[in-house]
Design a protein around this motif. Sequence first.
Motif, PDB file in Angstrom:
ATOM      1  N   LEU A 133       0.940  -1.241  -0.072  1.00 26.29           N
ATOM      2  CA  LEU A 133       0.004  -0.080   0.060  1.00 26.29           C
ATOM      3  C   LEU A 133       0.950   1.221  -0.053  1.00 26.29           C
ATOM      4  N   LEU A 134       2.055   1.273   0.663  1.00 24.24           N
ATOM      5  CA  LEU A 134       2.731   2.353   0.690  1.00 24.24           C
ATOM      6  C   LEU A 134       3.480   2.705  -0.251  1.00 24.24           C
ATOM      7  N   SER A 135       4.059   1.611  -1.134  1.00 28.75           N
ATOM      8  CA  SER A 135       4.569   1.822  -2.355  1.00 28.75           C
ATOM      9  C   SER A 135       3.948   2.148  -3.404  1.00 28.75           C
ATOM     10  N   ALA A 136       2.670   1.688  -3.378  1.00 31.20           N
ATOM     11  CA  ALA A 136       1.606   1.840  -4.414  1.00 31.20           C
ATOM     12  C   ALA A 136       1.261   3.339  -4.375  1.00 31.20           C
ATOM     13  N   CYS A 137       1.321   4.205  -2.971  1.00 32.14           N
ATOM     14  CA  CYS A 137       0.808   5.617  -2.906  1.00 32.14           C
ATOM     15  C   CYS A 137       1.581   6.405  -3.880  1.00 32.14           C
ATOM     16  N   GLY A 138       3.051   6.260  -3.460  1.00 35.14           N
ATOM     17  CA  GLY A 138       4.128   7.139  -4.230  1.00 35.14           C
ATOM     18  C   GLY A 138       3.617   8.544  -3.855  1.00 35.14           C
ATOM     19  N   ASN A 139       4.307   9.407  -4.797  1.00 34.67           N
ATOM     20  CA  ASN A 139       3.951  10.941  -4.913  1.00 34.67           C
ATOM     21  C   ASN A 139       3.170  11.193  -6.208  1.00 34.67           C
ATOM     22  N   ASP A 140       2.315  12.024  -6.036  1.00 34.47           N
ATOM     23  CA  ASP A 140       1.514  12.175  -7.255  1.00 34.47           C
ATOM     24  C   ASP A 140       2.005  13.672  -7.891  1.00 34.47           C
ATOM     25  N   TYR A 141       2.735  13.898  -8.877  1.00 34.17           N
ATOM     26  CA  TYR A 141       3.072  14.945  -9.230  1.00 34.17           C
ATOM     27  C   TYR A 141       2.281  15.433 -10.495  1.00 34.17           C
ATOM     28  N   SER A 142       1.353  15.100 -10.627  1.00 36.16           N
ATOM     29  CA  SER A 142       0.429  15.260 -11.829  1.00 36.16           C
ATOM     30  C   SER A 142       0.069  16.897 -12.041  1.00 36.16           C
ATOM     31  N   ASN A 143       0.059  17.621 -10.804  1.00 38.95           N
ATOM     32  CA  ASN A 143      -0.314  18.793 -10.690  1.00 38.95           C
ATOM     33  C   ASN A 143       1.063  19.988 -10.790  1.00 38.95           C
ATOM     34  N   VAL A 144       2.207  19.401 -11.204  1.00 30.45           N
ATOM     35  CA  VAL A 144       3.201  20.101 -11.309  1.00 30.45           C
ATOM     36  C   VAL A 144       3.188  21.099 -12.434  1.00 30.45           C
ATOM     37  N   ALA A 145       3.415  22.511 -12.232  1.00 28.45           N
ATOM     38  CA  ALA A 145       3.476  23.363 -12.971  1.00 28.45           C
ATOM     39  C   ALA A 145       4.796  23.044 -13.902  1.00 28.45           C
TER      40      ALA A 145
END
Length: 123
Positions: A16-28
């Motif tokens: 679960l922790l590895s699947a979460c990851g960081n979501d950078y989809s909103n980075v300018a």
Amino acid sequence: MNKFNWIIAASTAVILLSACGNDYSNVASYTVEKQECMQPFKCSFVIRLENKLSGQDLTLMSNKIRDDAPTVDNLFINYYLPCMEVGNGAWAAARFTPEFSLNIQDYMLENNPACKDKNDTNI
């Protein structure tokens, strides 16, 4: 809880922790103009932004750059706006030494003749 249940619980937590990851989809969007690394000691980046960003957005962008960069002890990121010349002082600077710090330097715009007459939000 028996040993088998502990193994299942620990494995599930890791997945679960590895699947979460960081979501950078909103980075300018940004452009890397220069990157220099001396592994494992330090990396420095010169980043060109399209316009001014909030501290929260710069923090998110800095974390993305750090995650994409080689693993080093110290990471330095200098952010420049379109009206700024690289090498004459950055608008913002992020540092991972290893703790994170962010410094937005709006005074660099006031001291830069190319930026003085620009719209404040889209320099």
